[in-house]
Design a protein around this motif. Structure first.
Motif, PDB file in Angstrom:
ATOM      1  N   MET A   1      -5.400  12.982   0.550  1.00  0.00           N
ATOM      2  CA  MET A   1      -5.929  12.367   1.767  1.00  0.00           C
ATOM      3  C   MET A   1      -7.051  11.380   1.437  1.00  0.00           C
ATOM      4  O   MET A   1      -7.106  10.270   1.989  1.00  0.00           O
ATOM      5  CB  MET A   1      -6.447  13.449   2.711  1.00  0.00           C
ATOM      6  N   PHE A   2      -7.953  11.809   0.539  1.00  0.00           N
ATOM      7  CA  PHE A   2      -9.043  10.920   0.148  1.00  0.00           C
ATOM      8  C   PHE A   2      -8.523   9.690  -0.587  1.00  0.00           C
ATOM      9  O   PHE A   2      -8.968   8.560  -0.325  1.00  0.00           O
ATOM     10  CB  PHE A   2     -10.051  11.669  -0.736  1.00  0.00           C
ATOM     11  N   CYS A   3      -7.587   9.912  -1.510  1.00  0.00           N
ATOM     12  CA  CYS A   3      -7.015   8.779  -2.244  1.00  0.00           C
ATOM     13  C   CYS A   3      -6.271   7.843  -1.297  1.00  0.00           C
ATOM     14  O   CYS A   3      -6.349   6.613  -1.425  1.00  0.00           O
ATOM     15  CB  CYS A   3      -6.076   9.278  -3.337  1.00  0.00           C
ATOM     16  N   GLY A   4      -5.542   8.419  -0.338  1.00  0.00           N
ATOM     17  CA  GLY A   4      -4.827   7.590   0.621  1.00  0.00           C
ATOM     18  C   GLY A   4      -5.754   6.757   1.474  1.00  0.00           C
ATOM     19  O   GLY A   4      -5.424   5.632   1.857  1.00  0.00           O
ATOM     20  N   ALA A   5      -6.950   7.300   1.778  1.00  0.00           N
ATOM     21  CA  ALA A   5      -7.910   6.560   2.598  1.00  0.00           C
ATOM     22  C   ALA A   5      -8.479   5.350   1.869  1.00  0.00           C
ATOM     23  O   ALA A   5      -9.037   4.455   2.508  1.00  0.00           O
ATOM     24  CB  ALA A   5      -9.050   7.489   3.030  1.00  0.00           C
ATOM     25  N   THR A   6      -8.338   5.323   0.551  1.00  0.00           N
ATOM     26  CA  THR A   6      -8.902   4.213  -0.229  1.00  0.00           C
ATOM     27  C   THR A   6      -7.833   3.236  -0.695  1.00  0.00           C
ATOM     28  O   THR A   6      -8.129   2.342  -1.499  1.00  0.00           O
ATOM     29  CB  THR A   6      -9.656   4.753  -1.458  1.00  0.00           C
ATOM     30  N   ASN A   7      -6.599   3.390  -0.215  1.00  0.00           N
ATOM     31  CA  ASN A   7      -5.494   2.538  -0.640  1.00  0.00           C
ATOM     32  C   ASN A   7      -4.815   1.898   0.562  1.00  0.00           C
ATOM     33  O   ASN A   7      -4.855   2.441   1.669  1.00  0.00           O
ATOM     34  CB  ASN A   7      -4.458   3.351  -1.422  1.00  0.00           C
ATOM     35  N   PRO A   8      -4.156   0.754   0.370  1.00  0.00           N
ATOM     36  CA  PRO A   8      -3.377   0.160   1.465  1.00  0.00           C
ATOM     37  C   PRO A   8      -2.116   0.973   1.731  1.00  0.00           C
ATOM     38  O   PRO A   8      -1.689   1.798   0.915  1.00  0.00           O
ATOM     39  CB  PRO A   8      -3.052  -1.241   0.941  1.00  0.00           C
ATOM     40  N   SER A   9      -1.509   0.731   2.860  1.00  0.00           N
ATOM     41  CA  SER A   9      -0.359   1.517   3.291  1.00  0.00           C
ATOM     42  C   SER A   9       0.805   1.425   2.305  1.00  0.00           C
ATOM     43  O   SER A   9       1.471   2.423   2.023  1.00  0.00           O
ATOM     44  CB  SER A   9       0.100   1.046   4.681  1.00  0.00           C
ATOM     45  N   ILE A  10       1.035   0.256   1.750  1.00  0.00           N
ATOM     46  CA  ILE A  10       2.175   0.070   0.849  1.00  0.00           C
ATOM     47  C   ILE A  10       2.030   0.906  -0.410  1.00  0.00           C
ATOM     48  O   ILE A  10       2.999   1.470  -0.932  1.00  0.00           O
ATOM     49  CB  ILE A  10       2.353  -1.433   0.496  1.00  0.00           C
ATOM     50  N   LEU A  24     -13.048   0.070   2.547  1.00  0.00           N
ATOM     51  CA  LEU A  24     -13.748  -0.717   3.569  1.00  0.00           C
ATOM     52  C   LEU A  24     -12.772  -1.441   4.485  1.00  0.00           C
ATOM     53  O   LEU A  24     -13.010  -1.571   5.687  1.00  0.00           O
ATOM     54  CB  LEU A  24     -14.704  -1.704   2.898  1.00  0.00           C
ATOM     55  N   GLU A  25     -11.656  -1.910   3.915  1.00  0.00           N
ATOM     56  CA  GLU A  25     -10.654  -2.589   4.745  1.00  0.00           C
ATOM     57  C   GLU A  25     -10.026  -1.613   5.735  1.00  0.00           C
ATOM     58  O   GLU A  25      -9.803  -1.953   6.912  1.00  0.00           O
ATOM     59  CB  GLU A  25      -9.571  -3.219   3.856  1.00  0.00           C
ATOM     60  N   ASN A  26      -9.718  -0.408   5.265  1.00  0.00           N
ATOM     61  CA  ASN A  26      -9.163   0.603   6.175  1.00  0.00           C
ATOM     62  C   ASN A  26     -10.161   0.977   7.265  1.00  0.00           C
ATOM     63  O   ASN A  26      -9.784   1.177   8.428  1.00  0.00           O
ATOM     64  CB  ASN A  26      -8.764   1.855   5.392  1.00  0.00           C
ATOM     65  N   LEU A  27     -11.440   1.063   6.885  1.00  0.00           N
ATOM     66  CA  LEU A  27     -12.470   1.391   7.869  1.00  0.00           C
ATOM     67  C   LEU A  27     -12.605   0.276   8.899  1.00  0.00           C
ATOM     68  O   LEU A  27     -12.737   0.550  10.102  1.00  0.00           O
ATOM     69  CB  LEU A  27     -13.805   1.629   7.166  1.00  0.00           C
ATOM     70  N   LYS A  28     -12.578  -0.962   8.447  1.00  0.00           N
ATOM     71  CA  LYS A  28     -12.673  -2.090   9.368  1.00  0.00           C
ATOM     72  C   LYS A  28     -11.480  -2.115  10.320  1.00  0.00           C
ATOM     73  O   LYS A  28     -11.635  -2.340  11.532  1.00  0.00           O
ATOM     74  CB  LYS A  28     -12.740  -3.405   8.587  1.00  0.00           C
ATOM     75  N   THR A  29     -10.290  -1.862   9.799  1.00  0.00           N
ATOM     76  CA  THR A  29      -9.093  -1.828  10.651  1.00  0.00           C
ATOM     77  C   THR A  29      -9.186  -0.707  11.668  1.00  0.00           C
ATOM     78  O   THR A  29      -8.818  -0.872  12.843  1.00  0.00           O
ATOM     79  CB  THR A  29      -7.838  -1.643   9.787  1.00  0.00           C
ATOM     80  N   TYR A 208      -0.690   3.795   7.013  1.00  0.00           N
ATOM     81  CA  TYR A 208      -1.014   5.097   6.434  1.00  0.00           C
ATOM     82  C   TYR A 208      -2.406   5.136   5.828  1.00  0.00           C
ATOM     83  O   TYR A 208      -3.035   6.195   5.762  1.00  0.00           O
ATOM     84  CB  TYR A 208       0.035   5.478   5.387  1.00  0.00           C
ATOM     85  N   GLY A 209      -2.909   4.012   5.364  1.00  0.00           N
ATOM     86  CA  GLY A 209      -4.274   3.971   4.857  1.00  0.00           C
ATOM     87  C   GLY A 209      -5.280   4.248   5.954  1.00  0.00           C
ATOM     88  O   GLY A 209      -6.207   5.062   5.792  1.00  0.00           O
ATOM     89  N   MET A 210      -5.101   3.586   7.098  1.00  0.00           N
ATOM     90  CA  MET A 210      -5.972   3.829   8.244  1.00  0.00           C
ATOM     91  C   MET A 210      -5.791   5.248   8.772  1.00  0.00           C
ATOM     92  O   MET A 210      -6.761   5.908   9.161  1.00  0.00           O
ATOM     93  CB  MET A 210      -5.656   2.806   9.347  1.00  0.00           C
ATOM     94  N   LEU A 211      -4.552   5.752   8.763  1.00  0.00           N
ATOM     95  CA  LEU A 211      -4.282   7.110   9.231  1.00  0.00           C
ATOM     96  C   LEU A 211      -4.967   8.145   8.345  1.00  0.00           C
ATOM     97  O   LEU A 211      -5.602   9.086   8.840  1.00  0.00           O
ATOM     98  CB  LEU A 211      -2.770   7.355   9.248  1.00  0.00           C
ATOM     99  N   MET A 212      -4.877   7.973   7.023  1.00  0.00           N
ATOM    100  CA  MET A 212      -5.515   8.915   6.106  1.00  0.00           C
ATOM    101  C   MET A 212      -7.033   8.882   6.247  1.00  0.00           C
ATOM    102  O   MET A 212      -7.701   9.919   6.166  1.00  0.00           O
ATOM    103  CB  MET A 212      -5.122   8.590   4.665  1.00  0.00           C
ATOM    104  N   LEU A 213      -7.599   7.701   6.501  1.00  0.00           N
ATOM    105  CA  LEU A 213      -9.036   7.600   6.701  1.00  0.00           C
ATOM    106  C   LEU A 213      -9.444   8.298   7.988  1.00  0.00           C
ATOM    107  O   LEU A 213     -10.477   8.995   8.036  1.00  0.00           O
ATOM    108  CB  LEU A 213      -9.459   6.126   6.732  1.00  0.00           C
ATOM    109  N   GLY A 214      -8.654   8.137   9.051  1.00  0.00           N
ATOM    110  CA  GLY A 214      -8.954   8.819  10.307  1.00  0.00           C
ATOM    111  C   GLY A 214      -8.901  10.330  10.162  1.00  0.00           C
ATOM    112  O   GLY A 214      -9.760  11.053  10.670  1.00  0.00           O
ATOM    113  N   VAL A 215      -7.886  10.834   9.439  1.00  0.00           N
ATOM    114  CA  VAL A 215      -7.773  12.278   9.207  1.00  0.00           C
ATOM    115  C   VAL A 215      -8.938  12.770   8.359  1.00  0.00           C
ATOM    116  O   VAL A 215      -9.483  13.855   8.591  1.00  0.00           O
ATOM    117  CB  VAL A 215      -6.423  12.599   8.533  1.00  0.00           C
ATOM    118  N   LEU A 216      -9.342  11.983   7.365  1.00  0.00           N
ATOM    119  CA  LEU A 216     -10.474  12.362   6.512  1.00  0.00           C
ATOM    120  C   LEU A 216     -11.758  12.481   7.321  1.00  0.00           C
ATOM    121  O   LEU A 216     -12.507  13.464   7.187  1.00  0.00           O
ATOM    122  CB  LEU A 216     -10.640  11.321   5.400  1.00  0.00           C
TER     123      LEU A 216
END
Length: 242
Positions: A1-10, A24-29, A208-216
């Protein structure tokens, strides 16, 4: 989950399992697409209020059931224990109709009232009260203390481990609650973190990057509470009294 939050969806879809540089990009999105700060505030506010009121009401009930024995109270406790077998989803429709007639839909009171008195918490405090030294109560009564003062000045400090365990369970349940808030709140201003995370999966494309950050972000508060109160949680569940 943490790794996913730091990576783009692809990269998440490709199975990348190492931390990236896209946090930071996932957080901004997430901030641009969802009202994250409002959801955090609503979840914190609701969870704290529910936890405080639940501890107060259920501890008073459990203390009263154990200290002041009565055959009618024992029968009432049996009814409460039977109520534990009834799933919450079976009561959602009558609860909604009741709060609708009371004009409490979309209010914090409608969220809090069904949860501040649960059979499990009352049973937990009643079982813990059995290990509370009755000599303290008798000595306090001889000193002229009233029952309410004995409860707040004697019972609560001695049973702090039980309060820690109850606070952990109650806060986690209140924070992760999704179904009842989703039904009772009909305004976007009342969104909570579980509702926000559920919204991230809507539509034809899932980031999925934004989703993992939200779950985190949704997971961190409960993890911090549990780690901070884990000793009290273990002692309270086993009924330890210090």
């Amino acid at each position: 989950m943490f790794c996913g939050a730091t990576n783009p969806s692809i990269d998440i879809i490709r199975g990348k399992l190492i931390p990236g540089t896209y946090l930071l990009e996932n957080l901004k999105t997430l901030l641009d697409n969802q009202n994250l700060l409002l959801a955090l505030w609503n979840s914190v506010k609701n969870s704290v209020i529910v936890t405080v009121l639940t501890l107060l009401v259920c501890s008073l009930a459990g203390y009263g059931f154990e200290i002041f024995h009565d055959k009618y109270k024992d029968r009432l406790m049996s009814v409460l224990l039977i109520a534990m077998m009834l799933p919450f989803v079976a009561t959602i429709v009558p609860l909604f109709k009741m709060f609708s007639k009371m004009h409490l839909i979309n209010s914090t009171a409608a969220l809090i009232l069904p949860t501040i008195s649960t059979p499990f918490m009352i049973m937990l405090f009643r079982q813990s009260a059995r290990s509370f030294p009755h000599d303290i109560i008798e000595a306090s009564r001889l000193e002229g203390l009233g029952e309410i003062r004995i409860f707040f000045t004697m019972f609560i400090p001695v049973m702090r481990s039980t309060y820690g365990a109850a606070a952990t369970v109650t806060f986690m349940n209140a924070w992760n609650s999704y179904l009842w808030p989703k039904i009772i709140f009909q305004s976007n201003d009342s969104i909570t973190m579980p509702m926000l995370v559920a919204n991230l999966k809507g539509g034809y494309f899932v980031d999925y990057g934004m989703l993992m950050l939200g779950v985190l972000i949704c997971t961190l508060p409960t993890a911090i509470i549990f780690l901070a109160l884990q000793k009290s949680f273990a002692n309270g569940i086993t009924g330890a009294v210090k």
